[in-house]
Design an enzyme around this catalytic site. Structure first.
Site, short mmCIF file in Angstrom:
data_model
loop_
_atom_site.label_atom_id
_atom_site.label_comp_id
_atom_site.label_asym_id
_atom_site.label_seq_id
_atom_site.Cartn_x
_atom_site.Cartn_y
_atom_site.Cartn_z
N ARG A 264 -3.63 7.68 -5.11
CA ARG A 264 -2.70 6.59 -4.84
C ARG A 264 -2.04 6.69 -3.47
O ARG A 264 -2.04 5.75 -2.70
CB ARG A 264 -1.58 6.56 -5.88
CG ARG A 264 -2.06 6.14 -7.22
CD ARG A 264 -1.10 6.63 -8.29
NE ARG A 264 -1.77 6.64 -9.57
CZ ARG A 264 -2.61 7.59 -9.96
NH1 ARG A 264 -2.87 8.61 -9.19
NH2 ARG A 264 -3.21 7.51 -11.11
N THR A 265 -1.47 7.85 -3.17
CA THR A 265 -0.70 7.97 -1.94
C THR A 265 -1.59 7.79 -0.72
O THR A 265 -1.26 7.01 0.18
CB THR A 265 0.03 9.34 -1.90
OG1 THR A 265 0.71 9.50 -3.14
CG2 THR A 265 1.03 9.41 -0.78
N LYS B 175 -12.55 25.72 8.10
CA LYS B 175 -13.03 26.81 8.96
C LYS B 175 -11.88 27.70 9.41
O LYS B 175 -11.99 28.44 10.38
CB LYS B 175 -13.73 26.22 10.19
CG LYS B 175 -14.90 25.33 9.85
CD LYS B 175 -15.51 24.78 11.13
CE LYS B 175 -16.62 23.79 10.85
NZ LYS B 175 -17.00 23.07 12.05
N HIS C 226 8.98 13.98 -1.80
CA HIS C 226 7.95 12.94 -1.76
C HIS C 226 8.71 11.61 -1.62
O HIS C 226 8.76 10.80 -2.54
CB HIS C 226 7.14 12.99 -3.07
CG HIS C 226 5.87 12.21 -3.06
ND1 HIS C 226 5.49 11.37 -2.03
CD2 HIS C 226 4.88 12.13 -3.99
CE1 HIS C 226 4.32 10.83 -2.34
NE2 HIS C 226 3.93 11.27 -3.51
C1 NCD Z 1 2.50 12.99 -7.42
C2 NCD Z 1 2.41 14.05 -6.35
O1 NCD Z 1 1.38 14.22 -5.71
O2 NCD Z 1 3.42 14.68 -6.15
N1 NCD Z 1 1.51 12.03 -7.39
C3 NCD Z 1 1.55 10.99 -6.50
O3 NCD Z 1 1.91 11.12 -5.37
N2 NCD Z 1 1.18 9.80 -6.98
C4 NCD Z 1 2.73 13.54 -8.76
C5 NCD Z 1 1.81 14.60 -9.28
O4 NCD Z 1 1.01 15.18 -8.57
O5 NCD Z 1 1.95 14.86 -10.48
#
Ligand code: NCD
Length: 331
Positions: free
Chosen positions: A72-73, A100, A150
């Site tokens: 998603r991100t 590497k 995040h």
């Molecule tokens: C999350 C992450 O990567 O922190 N996912 C995300 O960004 N959609 C949550 C997770 O990894 O559980």
């Protein structure tokens, strides 16, 4: 020789030396959040048109560097940059020189040599985005650093909540699951606090961080505590961030029995969110994930418009307001 005419643009002072980044929710004020929500909303209207591309960031370069897996991100940042007409480059650690043995410093210096406007980075180490911000001239967006932050996930979650409830102030969100290893939870708790919402953290005692009460949220080890919330926000068990050999729960089966979010444990009409990736049948029952009260697809859509808003904001208004003196010089 012809007349030399001074164009208005030539009179503008150079840009302030301090570059703007989005490294943590702590970089944001409530005003910043409201502005970003508004910008994302305008972009969502622009995506309703047949022609979805805007010329806004034409000629800009956005580099996405992902040292951890992501669906998603990474896809939403890439599409967000493309919808705004920026040039994009996406680099994954596997298959790149990182395989590497290249250090983060050398990767940052290499990418910095292309003069990118924005570097979006996900990295397992806490503080990696701050390091890249020091090493390059780009605006840096933290797309997840270890269990730390995040921020764009928290912003898209606020957008989803506002879309659903028409307000954020006074909402009650229960975050359930492996809060200890969750950067999503850390960012979201801060963001909810900024907008006047209330948070309860629910999960096994071993997966609830210590001292969170100081951040203004309640905690409970009893899944029944979710019933008081408007929204149940479910987190997966993040095994890759757990200490090797440590036993946080006796077994996944026991976890599911005691803390799994099932239809029986939800009130009618209670909304459910999950940042993904979901482990159906572990932290969330498949029937809950597919029910009409689940806002999970809405979160993915919000991810696109919110990341468009963040890229736009960094390259134009910026989440960190220009200090008053600098603003006066510009005026
Ligand atoms: C999350 C992450 O990567 O922190 N996912 C995300 O960004 N959609 C949550 C997770 O990894 O559980």
């Amino acid at each position: 020789m012809g007349d030399i005419r001074v164009m208005r643009d030539d009179l503008l002072p150079p840009l302030p030396a301090d570059r703007r980044h989005l490294l943590s929710v702590a970089d944001l004020s409530r005003v910043d959040i409201e502005r970003l929500l508004g910008t994302a909303r305008s972009f969502s209207r622009s995506l309703e048109r047949e022609m979805k591309k805007l010329p806004t960031l034409r000629g800009r370069l956005v580099i996405n560097v992902f040292y951890e897996s992501s669906t998603r991100t990474s896809s939403s940042f890439e599409l967000a940059a493309k919808r705004l007409s920026a040039d994009t480059m996406s680099i994954k650690a596997s298959g790149s020189a990182v395989d590497k043995g290249e250090s983060l410093k050398d990767t940052a210096l290499t990418l910095g040599a292309y003069d990118p406007d924005v570097i979006v980075i996900r990295h397992p180490q806490i503080g990696a985005p701050n390091f890249v911000a020091r090493m390059t001239g780009a605006h840096v967006v933290n797309a997840g650093d270890g269990k730390h932050q995040h921020p764009t996930q928290a912003l898209l979650d606020l957008y989803t909540l506002q879309d659903e409830f028409g307000r954020l102030d006074g909402l009650h969100v229960a975050i359930v699951g492996d809060v200890l290893h969750s950067r999503v939870a850390r960012s979201l708790v801060q963001a909810l606090d900024l907008v006047g919402a209330r948070t309860t953290l629910v999960g096994p005692p071993t997966l609830l961080p210590r001292g969170v009460e100081a951040m203004g949220c309640e905690t409970s080890t009893d899944i029944a505590a979710i019933s008081a919330a408007d929204v149940v926000y479910v987190l997966r068990m993040q095994k890759e961030r757990m200490l090797e050999g440590a036993n946080y729960v006796p077994s996944l089966r026991e976890y599911t029995e005691r803390w799994g979010v099932t239809p029986e444990r939800l009130r009618a009409g209670q909304k459910v969110m999950h940042p993904g990736p979901m482990n159906r049948g572990v932290e969330i029952d498949g029937r809950v994930a597919d029910a009409s009260d689940a806002l999970i697809e809405g979160q993915v859509r919000a991810g696109l418009v919110m990341r468009m808003a963040v890229l736009y904001d960094l390259l134009t208004h910026g989440p960190v307001p220009v200090p008053a003196e600098a603003a006066m010089e510009v005026a």
